[in-house]
Design a protein around this motif. Structure first.
Motif, short mmCIF file in Angstrom:
data_model
loop_
_atom_site.label_atom_id
_atom_site.label_comp_id
_atom_site.label_asym_id
_atom_site.label_seq_id
_atom_site.Cartn_x
_atom_site.Cartn_y
_atom_site.Cartn_z
N UNK A 111 -12.67 -16.90 -7.56
CA UNK A 111 -12.49 -15.33 -8.17
C UNK A 111 -11.26 -14.61 -7.47
N UNK A 112 -10.60 -13.58 -8.08
CA UNK A 112 -9.85 -12.95 -7.33
C UNK A 112 -9.76 -11.54 -7.77
N UNK A 113 -8.98 -10.56 -7.16
CA UNK A 113 -8.98 -9.08 -7.55
C UNK A 113 -7.95 -8.39 -6.66
N UNK A 114 -7.10 -7.42 -7.33
CA UNK A 114 -6.36 -6.58 -6.52
C UNK A 114 -6.48 -4.98 -7.13
N UNK A 115 -6.33 -4.32 -6.42
CA UNK A 115 -6.71 -2.98 -6.66
C UNK A 115 -5.45 -2.04 -6.20
N UNK A 116 -4.71 -1.27 -6.86
CA UNK A 116 -3.28 -0.76 -6.59
C UNK A 116 -3.75 0.72 -6.30
N UNK A 117 -3.18 1.53 -5.47
CA UNK A 117 -3.17 3.20 -5.44
C UNK A 117 -1.90 3.17 -4.72
N UNK A 118 -1.12 4.10 -5.69
CA UNK A 118 0.20 4.28 -5.50
C UNK A 118 1.14 3.20 -4.86
N UNK A 119 1.43 3.10 -3.61
CA UNK A 119 2.27 2.04 -3.01
C UNK A 119 1.33 1.00 -2.19
#
Length: 266
Positions: free
Chosen positions: A61-69
């Motif tokens: 399983x994988x994930x990525x969460x972005x906040x601005x840069x």
């Protein structure tokens, strides 16, 4: 290999991946290529079980969460496990899994640009290994996952700042690895069959010949020519390994063309 990636929201991506490695031929059977594995909408584990094979299947399983840069990212890999043994915290050898959790991002101003990363990686003993080197999660003597293979944990950080034509980059990594010893496989070398394990229970990360290591790097570069990104650089590397009582200092100076990102930090 299958990989399904979904942009759940504008800032969150989640994914599921799986891989299967099998021997089309051995001393007892010439199976050929299993056409069932070409189906893009199946899960390998039930398909492999239905065929009655002993192929090596890895799920993740994988994930990525972005906040601005900035980005928080991670993945979890599962080779084998038994829930009862996980709950019992018995250190059962076949509870084979690993993971990654990190954060990275950029800061920009009129005068400078900077990049940072902080990351943690681990893999339990015997993860990616199998009965022989033809079914492990590797290719041509190298692992297809983290360069350290398994039976390790690692914490690393890096920071890079660029000001006009000048750039400064620092990198630091601390790790614990367990090497084989006394003719037994302690789960660090994925090319050793897991049948060479000394014990079924009580296994832990760093077992065997434990090595605490440190990797430090500091480099300064100056762009000489914009076309081809030709740079003059000076770099210092320090490597320390407790198991081998080794400390190494490597200075480097030269000119390079950075046409693509080919940096190695292991």
């Amino acid at each position: 290999t299958h990989h399904i990636s979904l942009n759940a929201t504008k800032w969150l991506n989640i994914g599921v991946f799986e891989s299967v490695i099998f021997l089309p031929k051995d001393t007892m059977l010439n199976r050929g290529y299993d056409a069932e594995y070409l189906n893009p909408v199946i899960f390998y584990r039930p398909q492999e079980y239905a065929m009655g094979s002993s192929d090596n299947v890895v799920l993740g399983l994988s994930f990525s969460a972005k906040y601005k840069k900035h980005m928080l990212y991670g993945q979890f890999i599962l080779d084998e496990f038994l829930l009862a043994e996980v709950k019992a915290k018995s250190g059962w050898w076949a509870n084979k899994y690993g993971g990654q959790l990190g954060v990275k991002g950029r800061f920009e101003s009129r005068k400078a640009k900077s990049f940072y990363r902080l990351e943690y990686n681990f893999a339990r003993p015997y993860t990616y290994a199998h009965l022989n080197s033809g079914q492990n999660y590797g290719n041509q003597g190298m692992t297809l996952a983290h360069p350290y293979g398994s039976n390790f944990m690692e914490l690393l950080g890096e920071y890079k700042v660029q000001f006009k034509k000048w750039s400064l980059k620092g990198f630091a990594s601390y790790f614990l690895r367990g090497y084989d010893k006394d003719g037994f496989s302690y789960g660090g070398n994925i090319y050793q069959p897991y049948t060479l394990r000394p014990s079924d229970y009580g296994n832990f990360i760093g077992q065997g010949l434990g090595n605490n290591g440190l990797r430090l790097s500091l480099s300064v570069s100056y762009q000489l020519v914009a076309d081809g990104n030709i740079q003059a650089f000076f770099e210092n590397q320090v490597r320390y390994d407790s198991a081998f009582k080794s400390t190494m200092y490597i200075p480097m100076i030269g000119i390079r063309s950075c046409l693509w990102n080919d940096y190695r930090n292991y």
